[in-house]
Design an enzyme around this catalytic site. Structure first.
Site, PDB file in Angstrom:
ATOM      1  CG  ASN A  12      -1.670   1.281   1.408  1.00 11.30           C
ATOM      2  OD1 ASN A  12      -1.808   2.059   0.465  1.00 11.30           O
ATOM      3  ND2 ASN A  12      -2.185   1.509   2.615  1.00 11.30           N
ATOM      4  CD1 TRP A  13       3.822   1.326  -2.701  1.00  6.86           C
ATOM      5  CD2 TRP A  13       4.296   2.890  -4.237  1.00  6.86           C
ATOM      6  NE1 TRP A  13       4.956   0.936  -3.353  1.00  6.86           N
ATOM      7  CE2 TRP A  13       5.280   1.871  -4.309  1.00  6.86           C
ATOM      8  CE3 TRP A  13       4.378   3.965  -5.117  1.00  6.86           C
ATOM      9  CZ2 TRP A  13       6.328   1.914  -5.206  1.00  6.86           C
ATOM     10  CZ3 TRP A  13       5.439   3.996  -6.012  1.00  6.86           C
ATOM     11  CH2 TRP A  13       6.403   2.987  -6.050  1.00  6.86           C
ATOM     12  CE  LYS A  14       0.241   3.544   4.809  1.00 12.18           C
ATOM     13  NZ  LYS A  14       0.069   3.717   6.215  1.00 12.18           N
ATOM     14  N   GLY A  66       2.444   1.993  10.866  1.00 12.44           N
ATOM     15  CA  GLY A  66       3.500   2.997  10.813  1.00 12.44           C
ATOM     16  C   GLY A  66       4.190   3.266  12.138  1.00 12.44           C
ATOM     17  CB  SER A  94       4.802  -2.087  12.247  1.00 14.41           C
ATOM     18  OG  SER A  94       4.481  -0.719  12.453  1.00 14.41           O
ATOM     19  N   GLY A 127       2.673  -1.264   4.280  1.00 10.67           N
ATOM     20  CA  GLY A 127       2.759   0.142   3.888  1.00 10.67           C
ATOM     21  C   GLY A 127       4.193   0.533   3.581  1.00 10.67           C
ATOM     22  CD  GLU A 134      -3.627  -2.480   7.247  1.00  8.71           C
ATOM     23  OE1 GLU A 134      -2.503  -2.757   6.835  1.00  8.71           O
ATOM     24  OE2 GLU A 134      -4.214  -1.425   6.981  1.00  8.71           O
ATOM     25  CD  GLU A 147      -2.928   5.669   6.713  1.00  8.93           C
ATOM     26  OE1 GLU A 147      -2.870   5.676   5.474  1.00  8.93           O
ATOM     27  OE2 GLU A 147      -2.044   5.154   7.430  1.00  8.93           O
ATOM     28  CG  HIS A 178      -5.781   2.112   5.077  1.00  9.10           C
ATOM     29  ND1 HIS A 178      -5.347   3.055   5.979  1.00  9.10           N
ATOM     30  CD2 HIS A 178      -4.774   1.224   4.928  1.00  9.10           C
ATOM     31  CE1 HIS A 178      -4.116   2.731   6.358  1.00  9.10           C
ATOM     32  NE2 HIS A 178      -3.742   1.625   5.737  1.00  9.10           N
TER      33      HIS A 178
HETATM   34  C1  PEP Z   1      -0.850   0.225   6.069  1.00  2.00           C
HETATM   35  O1  PEP Z   1      -0.999   1.438   6.165  1.00  2.00           O
HETATM   36  O2  PEP Z   1      -1.680  -0.468   5.445  1.00  2.00           O
HETATM   37  C2  PEP Z   1       0.306  -0.365   6.714  1.00  2.00           C
HETATM   38  C3  PEP Z   1       0.280  -1.635   7.000  1.00  2.00           C
HETATM   39  O3  PEP Z   1       1.362   0.489   6.975  1.00  2.00           O
HETATM   40  P1  PEP Z   1       2.783   0.120   7.635  1.00  2.00           P
HETATM   41  O4  PEP Z   1       3.221  -1.204   7.029  1.00  2.00           O
HETATM   42  O5  PEP Z   1       3.675   1.240   7.228  1.00  2.00           O
HETATM   43  O6  PEP Z   1       2.566   0.001   9.087  1.00  2.00           O
END
Ligand code: PEP
Length: 232
Positions: free
Chosen positions: A7-9, A158, A194, A215, A152, A87, A85
Site C-alpha cells: 500500500n503506497w498511500k 506505521g 509495521s 505500507g 490492521e 486512514e 483503510h
Molecule cells: C498500512 O498502512 O496499510 C500499513 C500496514 O502500513 P505500515 O506497514 O507502514 O505500518
C-alpha cells in the site's frame, strides 16, 4: 500461496513505480504480489505485476468531484482495491456502512475489495479488540462476491510495533470463525501494521494469516524484496 500486498498511500512517482515493479518481476515467488498505487500511477504497467487501487467511490458516476468509480478502475484494468483503510476511516469519516457500499461496488465491477478492519489504541487498552474487530467485519463486508480481509490494528500502522504472535493468532482465529459463521471460511485474512523483513516470516507462519498488507516497507525494493523472499 500467500498474498503480499503493498500500500503506497500518498507516495511515489512513475519512476519509483517502474523501479519497484521491475525489481519484483525479477524475483521468483509463489506468492501473489499486488501493489496498491495512488490513482495517478494506476495506468501503464509493463512489468506484469498486479496493480491495485486504494479507494473506490460507492457511487456509479456523476457529481462526486475527486472520486473514482468502479467503472474507471475497471477501465484501468484494476483487479484489487483497498477499502476502509484506517486512514480513510479516520481522515474521511468512512463508516462501516460506507465501507460496505464501496466493497459492494467493487465486487459489482469484478474488482476484489481488500477490506481493512482493526481496533484503535484506546479500544485495545479497554480490552475491546475482539468485539470491535467482529463488529467492523460483519458490518463492512458485502453480501455477495469474493473479498479479502486485512486485519490492521490502527495503533500498529506505521508505528514500528506489532501485536504479539499470540495476539495475532487469537484475533485471526476470531476473524476466521466469524467468517465461517457467515459461510465465508475461504476468505483470505491478511495481517497489516509495521510488517518488515524481520517479522514477515513469523507473522505469516501464524494460523489463519494468509498474507500481509504492507505500507512503508513496500515503497522500495530494498525493504520489499527481502519480505517477498523471506516467505517463499
Ligand atoms: C498500512 O498502512 O496499510 C500499513 C500496514 O502500513 P505500515 O506497514 O507502514 O505500518
Amino acid at each position: 500461496m500467500k498474498f503480499i500486498i503493498g500500500n503506497w498511500k500518498m507516495n511515489g512517482n512513475t519512476e519509483q513505480k517502474d523501479v519497484l515493479l521491475k525489481s519484483i518481476k525479477n524475483v521468483q515467488t509463489n506468492n501473489k504480489i499486488v501493489i496498491c498505487l495512488p490513482f495517478t500511477l494506476l495506468h501503464g504497467n509493463d512489468f506484469g505485476i498486479t496493480i491495485g487501487a486504494q479507494d473506490i467511490s460507492e457511487h456509479t458516476n456523476g457529481a462526486y468531484t475527486g472520486d473514482i468509480s468502479g467503472q474507471m478502475l475497471k477501465d484501468a484494468n484494476i483487479k484489487y482495491v483497498i477499502v476502509g483503510h484506517s486512514e480513510r476511516r479516520f481522515y474521511h469519516n468512512e463508516t462501516n456502512d460506507i465501507v460496505k457500499a464501496k466493497a459492494t461496488t467493487a465486487v459489482a465491477y469484478g474488482i476484489t475489495p481488500i477490506i481493512c478492519i482493526g481496533e484503535t489504541q484506546s479500544e485495545r487498552n479497554m480490552g475491546r479488540t475482539m468485539s470491535v474487530v467482529k463488529k467492523m467485519l460483519l458490518e463492512s463486508v458485502p453480501d455477495y462476491g469474493e473479498y479479502i480481509i486485512a486485519y490492521e490494528p490502527r495503533w500498529a500502522i506505521g508505528s514500528g510495533t506489532t501485536p504479539s504472535v499470540s495476539e495475532i493468532k487469537a484475533i485471526h482465529e476470531t476473524i476466521f470463525k466469524t467468517l465461517r459463521n457467515i459461510n465465508r471460511e475461504n476468505t483470505p485474512i491478511l495481517y497489516g501494521g509495521s510488517v518488515d523483513e524481520e517479522n514477515a516470516k513469523t507473522i505469516t507462519s501464524v494460523a489463519h494469516v494468509d498474507g500481509l498488507l504492507i505500507g512503508r516497507a513496500s515503497l522500495k525494493s530494498d525493504t520489499f524484496l527481502p519480505i517477498i523472499k523471506s516467505i517463499d
